[in-house]
Design a protein around this motif. Structure first.
Motif, short mmCIF file in Angstrom:
data_model
loop_
_atom_site.label_atom_id
_atom_site.label_comp_id
_atom_site.label_asym_id
_atom_site.label_seq_id
_atom_site.Cartn_x
_atom_site.Cartn_y
_atom_site.Cartn_z
N GLU A 69 50.36 -3.23 -33.33
CA GLU A 69 49.55 -4.65 -34.11
C GLU A 69 48.56 -4.26 -34.22
N LYS A 70 47.69 -4.38 -35.54
CA LYS A 70 46.17 -4.47 -34.98
C LYS A 70 45.42 -4.61 -36.36
N PRO A 71 44.13 -4.96 -36.24
CA PRO A 71 43.53 -6.13 -36.98
C PRO A 71 42.91 -5.63 -38.40
N ARG A 72 43.10 -6.17 -39.15
CA ARG A 72 42.51 -5.59 -40.39
C ARG A 72 41.02 -6.57 -40.97
N PHE A 73 40.43 -6.54 -40.76
CA PHE A 73 39.04 -6.78 -41.27
C PHE A 73 38.74 -6.77 -42.70
N ASN A 74 38.36 -8.60 -43.63
CA ASN A 74 38.41 -8.43 -44.94
C ASN A 74 36.69 -8.43 -44.86
N GLY A 75 36.02 -7.57 -46.61
CA GLY A 75 35.19 -7.38 -46.59
C GLY A 75 34.93 -5.59 -46.32
N ASN A 76 34.11 -4.93 -47.05
CA ASN A 76 34.26 -3.85 -47.06
C ASN A 76 32.74 -3.21 -46.62
N SER A 77 32.29 -3.40 -45.56
CA SER A 77 30.78 -3.70 -44.81
C SER A 77 31.06 -2.05 -43.30
N ASP A 78 30.18 -1.26 -43.72
CA ASP A 78 30.91 -0.04 -42.78
C ASP A 78 31.06 -0.45 -41.34
N ILE A 79 30.05 -1.37 -41.22
CA ILE A 79 30.37 -1.57 -39.78
C ILE A 79 31.95 -1.90 -39.66
N LEU A 80 32.35 -2.83 -40.39
CA LEU A 80 34.11 -3.58 -40.12
C LEU A 80 34.96 -2.04 -40.72
N ILE A 81 34.79 -1.70 -41.17
CA ILE A 81 35.41 -0.42 -41.29
C ILE A 81 35.48 1.05 -40.67
N GLY A 82 33.96 1.13 -39.36
CA GLY A 82 34.17 1.39 -38.50
C GLY A 82 35.27 1.19 -36.91
N ILE A 83 35.19 -0.58 -36.93
CA ILE A 83 35.90 -1.04 -35.84
C ILE A 83 37.49 -1.06 -35.43
N GLU A 84 37.54 -1.41 -37.46
CA GLU A 84 39.23 -1.39 -37.80
C GLU A 84 39.93 0.56 -37.32
N GLU A 85 38.51 1.78 -37.44
CA GLU A 85 38.91 3.17 -37.69
C GLU A 85 39.14 3.30 -35.87
N LYS A 86 38.57 2.82 -34.78
CA LYS A 86 39.03 2.27 -33.59
C LYS A 86 39.78 1.99 -33.03
N PHE A 87 40.55 1.40 -34.07
CA PHE A 87 42.28 0.62 -33.82
C PHE A 87 42.86 1.49 -34.28
N ASP A 88 42.66 2.18 -34.95
CA ASP A 88 43.30 3.29 -36.23
C ASP A 88 43.98 4.34 -35.07
N MET A 89 42.64 4.69 -34.23
CA MET A 89 42.84 5.75 -33.34
C MET A 89 43.42 5.23 -32.06
N LEU A 90 43.05 4.28 -31.88
CA LEU A 90 44.72 3.90 -30.87
C LEU A 90 46.21 3.11 -31.19
N GLU A 91 46.27 3.32 -32.00
CA GLU A 91 47.34 3.23 -33.61
C GLU A 91 47.69 4.80 -33.02
N GLU A 92 47.37 5.43 -32.89
CA GLU A 92 47.83 6.84 -33.55
C GLU A 92 47.97 7.78 -31.72
N ALA A 93 47.13 7.31 -30.94
CA ALA A 93 47.90 7.90 -29.61
C ALA A 93 48.98 6.86 -29.66
N PHE A 94 49.15 5.34 -29.42
CA PHE A 94 50.22 4.78 -29.01
C PHE A 94 51.86 5.51 -30.10
N ALA A 95 51.64 5.89 -31.11
CA ALA A 95 52.76 6.89 -31.62
C ALA A 95 52.92 7.97 -31.21
N ALA A 96 51.87 8.63 -30.87
CA ALA A 96 51.89 9.90 -30.18
C ALA A 96 52.03 9.83 -28.34
#
Length: 374
Positions: free
Chosen positions: A182-209
């Motif tokens: 599970e990872k958080p997704r943030f409403n709003g399209n700011s570059d700041i929130l997108i950047g934070i989401e990408e950090k959790f995307d990297m955690l998921e990639e590591a988990f999957a592998a």
């Protein structure tokens, strides 16, 4: 003559006993729900019904309550196709039926025959029509439209946070394992929130592998030769579950807890992630707690001794006392989250105490400072 009449009566009785009987199917059990309801921290009144043990909320009430938030959505109805189409991040136009409470319409409840799409795609939402309006489970709406739904049992309160939602991805692949991230997704399209989401995307990639492949590998091996292989009732576990503790313009504070079981010792823990809502930079204890590094550590120790006064802290250390371990620790290595404005310092098993003490947190006495980190 009597014999002929008796035979006729018997024949009629037999016909009646084998004739099909029409039985009306029982409808759902419906009553107005006493559940409290909070949206973005504010108590609100809405039309809620308990149907067969689950609470259902009026679609247009939810759209109205979220119309000025980042989780807003529009509601359109096509009478020809009998389809309701929901469009995320679109303006909601009220029709006057919203947030009308006080009249019990339970007797009108029937399963809704109208389909629901999200941006034209089938949503899977299923609900009931009550008094001419469609009602759905709140969690189902949250999943479909992207807002967080929680429940506070002590006060019987359902609540919505429109700033974020939790994305759940299953990695079980049909094996007798409970494996998800599970990872958080943030409403709003700011570059700041997108950047934070990408950090959790990297955690998921590591988990999957790593973790997901490991637990599935252990399960396959056990299914081939173990006397006690995992089953659907007793699966192996690799569950990474997300909790958003704070999500404001100043601070995003998230915990990713884990549960792990592969037929041996059950393990659990949590990692905390804190970011500036203004810049996306990592936030450390020194950003939210006043004082020097040494003073912050002494604050943690004092709070721990007070909150765990019934525990012999001196005896709980591994190589040194927990107090000494805290003083030796790098300030940037402290794991913490911010909940309701207060800092919770989290210690995993074995971090400063022996394993039997388990994981625990220490709540600092003063409210967290506003993050000003650039």
């Amino acid at each position: 003559m009597k014999r002929r009449i008796s035979a006729l009566v018997l024949a009629l009785v037999l016909c009646m006993s084998i004739a099909p009987v029409s039985v009306r199917a029982a409808g759902p059990a419906v009553v107005p729900s006493p559940q409290n309801f909070v949206v973005d921290g504010k108590a609100v009144k809405a039309e809620i019904y308990n149907i067969d043990g689950s609470n259902y909320f009026k679609l247009r009430d939810i759209a109205m309550l979220l119309k000025d938030t980042k989780a807003r959505f529009s509601v359109d109805y096509d009478a020809k196709t009998r389809l309701i189409n929901l469009i995320p991040d679109a303006e909601y136009v009220p029709d006057g039926s919203e947030l009308k409470t006080g009249t019990d319409k339970s007797a009108t409840c029937v399963a809704s025959t109208q389909g629901v799409t999200v941006q034209g795609e089938e949503s899977g939402l299923r609900g009931y029509n009550i008094g001419g309006n469609n009602f759905f489970k709140l969690r189902d709406l949250g999943t479909a439209m992207g807002f967080f739904v929680g429940y506070e049992q002590d006060s019987n309160t359902a609540y919505i946070n429109s700033a974020y939602y939790i994305e759940h991805t299953d990695y079980s692949d049909g094996l007798p394992v409970s494996c998800f991230f599970e990872k958080p997704r943030f409403n709003g399209n700011s570059d700041i929130l997108i950047g934070i989401e990408e950090k959790f995307d990297m955690l998921e990639e590591a988990f999957a592998a790593d973790h997901a492949e490991s637990i599935k590998g252990y399960a396959r091996e056990a299914l081939e030769g173990s006397s006690y292989p995992p089953t659907a009732e007793d699966p192996y576990i690799a569950e990474w579950h997300a909790t958003v503790y704070t999500c404001t313009d100043d601070l995003v504070s998230v915990g990713i807890g884990y549960d792990w079981y592969a037929g041996g010792v059950y393990d659990y823990g949590m990692s905390c992630y804190n970011f500036s809502g203004q810049t996306g930079a990592t936030v450390y204890l020194t950003d939210v707690v006043d004082g020097t590094e040494a003073e912050i550590k002494e604050t943690i120790i004092a709070a721990m001794l007070e909150q765990y006064a019934d525990v012999n802290i001196e005896e709980a250390g591994i190589m040194m006392t927990p107090m000494e371990a805290i003083r030796e620790k790098d300030i940037k290595d402290f794991s913490f989250y911010v909940l309701d404005g207060y800092v919770h310092v989290f210690f995993s098993k074995y971090e400063i105490t022996f394993g039997a003490a388990g994981a625990f947190d220490v709540v600092l006495p003063e409210p967290a400072q506003t993050v000003t980190k650039g």
